[in-house]
Scaffold this motif. Sequence first.
Motif, PDB file in Angstrom:
ATOM      1  N   PRO A 379       0.828  -1.214   0.000  1.00  0.00           N
ATOM      2  CA  PRO A 379       0.000   0.000   0.000  1.00  0.00           C
ATOM      3  C   PRO A 379       0.854   1.252   0.000  1.00  0.00           C
ATOM      4  N   GLY A 380       0.525   2.144  -0.917  1.00  0.00           N
ATOM      5  CA  GLY A 380       1.224   3.409  -0.978  1.00  0.00           C
ATOM      6  C   GLY A 380       2.566   3.334  -1.684  1.00  0.00           C
ATOM      7  N   PHE A 381       2.948   2.155  -2.161  1.00  0.00           N
ATOM      8  CA  PHE A 381       4.262   2.005  -2.781  1.00  0.00           C
ATOM      9  C   PHE A 381       4.200   2.448  -4.236  1.00  0.00           C
ATOM     10  N   ALA A 382       5.069   3.368  -4.632  1.00  0.00           N
ATOM     11  CA  ALA A 382       5.096   3.876  -5.990  1.00  0.00           C
ATOM     12  C   ALA A 382       6.145   3.111  -6.790  1.00  0.00           C
ATOM     13  N   THR A 383       5.736   2.563  -7.916  1.00  0.00           N
ATOM     14  CA  THR A 383       6.661   1.812  -8.760  1.00  0.00           C
ATOM     15  C   THR A 383       6.660   2.389 -10.155  1.00  0.00           C
ATOM     16  N   LEU A 384       7.812   2.326 -10.812  1.00  0.00           N
ATOM     17  CA  LEU A 384       7.920   2.762 -12.195  1.00  0.00           C
ATOM     18  C   LEU A 384       8.058   1.519 -13.039  1.00  0.00           C
ATOM     19  N   GLY A 385       7.074   1.278 -13.913  1.00  0.00           N
ATOM     20  CA  GLY A 385       7.050   0.064 -14.703  1.00  0.00           C
ATOM     21  C   GLY A 385       8.165   0.021 -15.741  1.00  0.00           C
ATOM     22  N   THR A 386       8.448  -1.193 -16.224  1.00  0.00           N
ATOM     23  CA  THR A 386       9.475  -1.359 -17.241  1.00  0.00           C
ATOM     24  C   THR A 386       9.070  -0.718 -18.564  1.00  0.00           C
ATOM     25  N   ASP A 387       7.782  -0.475 -18.751  1.00  0.00           N
ATOM     26  CA  ASP A 387       7.323   0.149 -19.996  1.00  0.00           C
ATOM     27  C   ASP A 387       7.399   1.666 -19.921  1.00  0.00           C
ATOM     28  N   GLY A 388       7.980   2.207 -18.837  1.00  0.00           N
ATOM     29  CA  GLY A 388       8.144   3.652 -18.742  1.00  0.00           C
ATOM     30  C   GLY A 388       6.937   4.374 -18.210  1.00  0.00           C
ATOM     31  N   ASN A 389       5.925   3.634 -17.729  1.00  0.00           N
ATOM     32  CA  ASN A 389       4.754   4.292 -17.172  1.00  0.00           C
ATOM     33  C   ASN A 389       5.135   5.086 -15.934  1.00  0.00           C
ATOM     34  N   PRO A 390       4.377   6.159 -15.615  1.00  0.00           N
ATOM     35  CA  PRO A 390       4.708   6.952 -14.431  1.00  0.00           C
ATOM     36  C   PRO A 390       4.479   6.159 -13.162  1.00  0.00           C
ATOM     37  N   PRO A 391       5.094   6.578 -12.045  1.00  0.00           N
ATOM     38  CA  PRO A 391       4.868   5.884 -10.785  1.00  0.00           C
ATOM     39  C   PRO A 391       3.407   5.959 -10.385  1.00  0.00           C
ATOM     40  N   ALA A 392       2.972   4.966  -9.623  1.00  0.00           N
ATOM     41  CA  ALA A 392       1.565   4.905  -9.232  1.00  0.00           C
ATOM     42  C   ALA A 392       1.457   4.671  -7.733  1.00  0.00           C
ATOM     43  N   TRP A 393       0.490   5.333  -7.132  1.00  0.00           N
ATOM     44  CA  TRP A 393       0.184   5.193  -5.701  1.00  0.00           C
ATOM     45  C   TRP A 393      -1.026   4.288  -5.585  1.00  0.00           C
ATOM     46  N   ARG A 394      -0.973   3.319  -4.705  1.00  0.00           N
ATOM     47  CA  ARG A 394      -2.089   2.376  -4.553  1.00  0.00           C
ATOM     48  C   ARG A 394      -2.504   2.267  -3.092  1.00  0.00           C
ATOM     49  N   TRP A 395      -3.814   2.216  -2.908  1.00  0.00           N
ATOM     50  CA  TRP A 395      -4.381   2.057  -1.577  1.00  0.00           C
ATOM     51  C   TRP A 395      -5.278   0.832  -1.587  1.00  0.00           C
ATOM     52  N   LEU A 396      -5.001  -0.091  -0.699  1.00  0.00           N
ATOM     53  CA  LEU A 396      -5.841  -1.264  -0.509  1.00  0.00           C
ATOM     54  C   LEU A 396      -6.636  -1.069   0.775  1.00  0.00           C
ATOM     55  N   PRO A 397      -7.880  -0.604   0.706  1.00  0.00           N
ATOM     56  CA  PRO A 397      -8.648  -0.346   1.930  1.00  0.00           C
ATOM     57  C   PRO A 397      -8.760  -1.561   2.850  1.00  0.00           C
ATOM     58  N   VAL A 398      -8.714  -2.784   2.278  1.00  0.00           N
ATOM     59  CA  VAL A 398      -8.822  -3.974   3.133  1.00  0.00           C
ATOM     60  C   VAL A 398      -7.615  -4.122   4.029  1.00  0.00           C
ATOM     61  N   ASP A 399      -6.507  -3.444   3.687  1.00  0.00           N
ATOM     62  CA  ASP A 399      -5.291  -3.560   4.487  1.00  0.00           C
ATOM     63  C   ASP A 399      -5.164  -2.474   5.549  1.00  0.00           C
ATOM     64  N   GLY A 400      -6.071  -1.491   5.532  1.00  0.00           N
ATOM     65  CA  GLY A 400      -5.993  -0.487   6.585  1.00  0.00           C
ATOM     66  C   GLY A 400      -6.126   0.926   6.087  1.00  0.00           C
ATOM     67  N   ASP A 401      -5.550   1.852   6.847  1.00  0.00           N
ATOM     68  CA  ASP A 401      -5.721   3.275   6.586  1.00  0.00           C
ATOM     69  C   ASP A 401      -5.081   3.698   5.273  1.00  0.00           C
ATOM     70  N   MET A 402      -5.544   4.825   4.767  1.00  0.00           N
ATOM     71  CA  MET A 402      -4.990   5.369   3.541  1.00  0.00           C
ATOM     72  C   MET A 402      -3.531   5.748   3.760  1.00  0.00           C
ATOM     73  N   PRO A 403      -2.619   5.334   2.873  1.00  0.00           N
ATOM     74  CA  PRO A 403      -1.197   5.667   3.043  1.00  0.00           C
ATOM     75  C   PRO A 403      -0.931   7.133   2.758  1.00  0.00           C
ATOM     76  N   ALA A 404       0.275   7.568   3.091  1.00  0.00           N
ATOM     77  CA  ALA A 404       0.663   8.958   2.849  1.00  0.00           C
ATOM     78  C   ALA A 404       0.632   9.270   1.361  1.00  0.00           C
ATOM     79  N   LEU A 405       0.255  10.492   1.039  1.00  0.00           N
ATOM     80  CA  LEU A 405       0.200  10.923  -0.357  1.00  0.00           C
ATOM     81  C   LEU A 405       1.609  11.168  -0.892  1.00  0.00           C
ATOM     82  N   PRO A 406       1.823  10.999  -2.186  1.00  0.00           N
ATOM     83  CA  PRO A 406       3.128  11.339  -2.767  1.00  0.00           C
ATOM     84  C   PRO A 406       3.465  12.801  -2.491  1.00  0.00           C
ATOM     85  N   PRO A 407       4.729  13.116  -2.267  1.00  0.00           N
ATOM     86  CA  PRO A 407       5.092  14.504  -1.941  1.00  0.00           C
ATOM     87  C   PRO A 407       4.901  15.438  -3.122  1.00  0.00           C
ATOM     88  N   GLN A 408       4.510  16.659  -2.820  1.00  0.00           N
ATOM     89  CA  GLN A 408       4.349  17.682  -3.841  1.00  0.00           C
ATOM     90  C   GLN A 408       5.719  18.185  -4.280  1.00  0.00           C
TER      91      GLN A 408
END
Length: 418
Positions: A379-408
């Motif tokens: 949860p909240g882990f940002a990954t950059l795919g091998t295809d060059g896609n931008p990083p993504a933030w993910r929240w799994l509500p079943v795992d708990g609270d919303m993770p920290a937002l990516p920094p501005q």
Amino acid sequence: MDSPPVPVPAYQIGGQRWDRTMPDFPEAIAKAHAHHLRPRCLCRPYAPGVEMYVARLSDGYVIKRMPNTGWQHTTDCPSYEPPAEFSGLGPLVGSAIVENPVTGVTALRLDFPMTKLPGRHVQPAAGNASSSVASQGQKLGLRALLHYLWDQAELTHWKPGFVGRRHWATVRRHLLQAAENKATQGQPLQASLYIPEVFSVEQRDAIQARRQRQWARATPRPGQPQPLMLMVAEVKEIAPSRYGHTATLKHIPDQAFTLDEALYRRMGRCFERELTLWGTEADLHLIVMATFRLDEAGAPALVEMTLMLATAQWLPVEDAWERQLINALVRHRRSFAKGLRYNAPPDQVLAAASLLDCGTAPYPLFIDRDHSHGDAPTPGFATLGTDGNPPAWRWLPVDGDMPALPPQQLWHPATPLP
């Protein structure tokens, strides 16, 4: 962190640099329209510019994005749009939505009727997710059309400077502007679109007269197909009446809309989640888009409808998880674009929102509501795919609270072309 200053869009027209602060700018784009010149947006430094076009509106001219080019602009540019695949818009572009830069008209293909044939019973529908998906991306259902207008009106965009400035009058104005130069079956969409104006006791008679003039086109005529009207409004109450049920809408206190029993039951089944959340959260708006007809007495009756929840800032949300995320983004003074589902099925994971203040690329935020734990990302882990896609933030509500937002990240000022 303070929000960055909003850049003034700059354009290259006929070899000269222009921006909207110049007194001759309206004349320059009018000439560009007359001579079929394509302005270039200069949001990207040291680049030839992103090609755009000039469209004519009722009150003048406006520079618009070329089809499918919004992602080519920088994220701080007013012409920026997240990639179509970030939402349910992608499959509809070029099939249900066909934009013509030469004429400036966008043709829309609808999968619901805009007329009622004489003597034929109107089959009630509620525009639910399954009926929208049945169009297989080739036509716009009511929900998809509502999402498209909300997107085109840029009511899905938010910046910290918008706080306290978005009210129903603003929403209405932007929706009507978004409907300009849109057509369906060769007819202007705006002619059939009713959006109630802000109610005023002092202006009651004038408002009612304008409404009746617009609704006159839907008056039944013997032996002829009856045109249906489209409506976008905010629901105030849906309640039993002496005969069936009625919907009372904000800013239309003097006219209720009838729902027959079949439509009322289908509405409860299809939109149970939206109605339940609306009933428990006082700060949510419930938006209805519907087709309606006038009976022989001139009373309006809903024919087909869809419902959409929106936050206090009129930003659409699907459920309580999205509401929590969007409220957090607004509270933390972030700049972002809200993703919308259009015709996509409810189990398809789409970007709930895209941050526009994390550098030159959008930063999509995903909510995995029903993700299996086997291959779920942290949860909240940002990954950059091998295809060059931008990083993504993910929240799994079943795992708990919303993770920290990516920094501005602060913007890097764009250097316009000489």
